[in-house]
Design an enzyme around this catalytic site. Structure first.
Site, PDB file in Angstrom:
ATOM      1  N   LEU A   1       0.801  -1.218   0.000  1.00  0.00           N
ATOM      2  CA  LEU A   1       0.000   0.000   0.000  1.00  0.00           C
ATOM      3  C   LEU A   1       0.839   1.277   0.000  1.00  0.00           C
ATOM      4  CD1 LEU A   1      -2.890  -1.072   2.397  1.00  0.00           C
ATOM      5  CD2 LEU A   1      -2.787  -1.181  -0.110  1.00  0.00           C
TER       6      LEU A   1
ATOM      7  N   HIS B   1       2.996   4.246  -1.635  1.00  0.00           N
ATOM      8  CA  HIS B   1       2.911   4.954  -2.906  1.00  0.00           C
ATOM      9  C   HIS B   1       4.259   4.928  -3.627  1.00  0.00           C
ATOM     10  CE1 HIS B   1      -0.486   6.685  -0.698  1.00  0.00           C
ATOM     11  NE2 HIS B   1      -1.029   6.770  -1.896  1.00  0.00           N
TER      12      HIS B   1
ATOM     13  N   MET C   1       8.564   5.352   5.251  1.00  0.00           N
ATOM     14  CA  MET C   1       8.766   3.934   4.951  1.00  0.00           C
ATOM     15  C   MET C   1      10.030   3.724   4.127  1.00  0.00           C
ATOM     16  SD  MET C   1       6.515   2.762   6.816  1.00  0.00           S
ATOM     17  CE  MET C   1       7.012   1.086   6.550  1.00  0.00           C
ATOM     18  N   GLU C   2      10.340   4.681   3.268  1.00  0.00           N
ATOM     19  CA  GLU C   2      11.560   4.588   2.468  1.00  0.00           C
ATOM     20  C   GLU C   2      12.796   4.656   3.360  1.00  0.00           C
ATOM     21  OE1 GLU C   2       8.305   5.410  -0.294  1.00  0.00           O
ATOM     22  OE2 GLU C   2       8.812   6.197   1.674  1.00  0.00           O
TER      23      GLU C   2
ATOM     24  N   ASP D   1      24.453 -10.053   5.976  1.00  0.00           N
ATOM     25  CA  ASP D   1      24.824 -11.000   4.933  1.00  0.00           C
ATOM     26  C   ASP D   1      26.337 -11.032   4.702  1.00  0.00           C
ATOM     27  OD1 ASP D   1      24.304 -12.857   2.753  1.00  0.00           O
ATOM     28  OD2 ASP D   1      24.786 -11.185   1.423  1.00  0.00           O
TER      29      ASP D   1
END
Length: 177
Positions: free
Chosen positions: A84, A86, A120-121, A135
């Site tokens: 959700l 954008h 969120m970015e 990793d």
């Protein structure tokens, strides 16, 4: 299938239609504004791993460069990961590292001039930079741990500036690599 308008449901949840189904919020009527967000993540490491990181002897190569690029790339692909979110233009992204004790603090800042924020970015950038770091060193110590992903500051938009109470100094991140 609901054809309800893009306003929030009666409960104030903007990602829910009136019938409770998930939907993407329509932001087309909003004007673009300058926005930024800063998030952090922490990677916990054992002393030998920290020595390898700070000494540049990790067998997989330049951990700092790989983690930084992974974080920046992740910020630009956030909408592909979060259903959700954008699709927005990420116009600036930085990922920095601070080594202290048994941990590496990752600080990611994203910037845009768009219709919705970049929180969120920033959190995605910090998370993925941390995952890349894990990793790169997991062969040295499988107990390495990614933790503490959180938003520290966001600016711009209708709600203005928000700062996490007690958030560590954002200017304290040192650039490794």
């Amino acid at each position: 299938m609901s054809t309800e308008s893009t306003t929030s449901s009666g409960d104030g949840f903007t990602h829910l239609a009136g019938d409770g189904s998930a939907r993407m919020v329509d932001v087309t009527a909003k004007s673009p504004t300058i926005r930024s967000a800063t998030a952090e993540a922490t990677v916990l490491v054992a002393p030998p791993v920290l020595d390898a990181l700070t000494g540049g002897t990790v067998p997989k190569g330049d951990v700092w460069a790989v983690a930084r690029i992974a974080g920046i790339q992740a910020a630009k692909r956030c909408a592909e990961l979060l259903p959700l979110a954008h699709v927005i233009g990420v116009h600036g992204a930085t990922v920095d590292f601070e080594v202290a004790g048994d941990r590496i603090r990752i600080v990611a800042t994203t910037r845009t001039a768009d219709r919705t924020g970049v929180e969120m970015e920033a959190m995605t950038a910090a998370s993925v930079a941390g995952l890349a770091l894990v990793d790169m060193v997991k062969g040295l110590d499988r107990s390495v741990e990614l933790t503490g992903v959180r938003l520290l500051v966001k600016t711009g938009g209708r709600s203005g500036t928000w700062r996490r109470e007690g958030a560590a100094d954002l200017e304290g991140a040192r650039d490794h690599g």
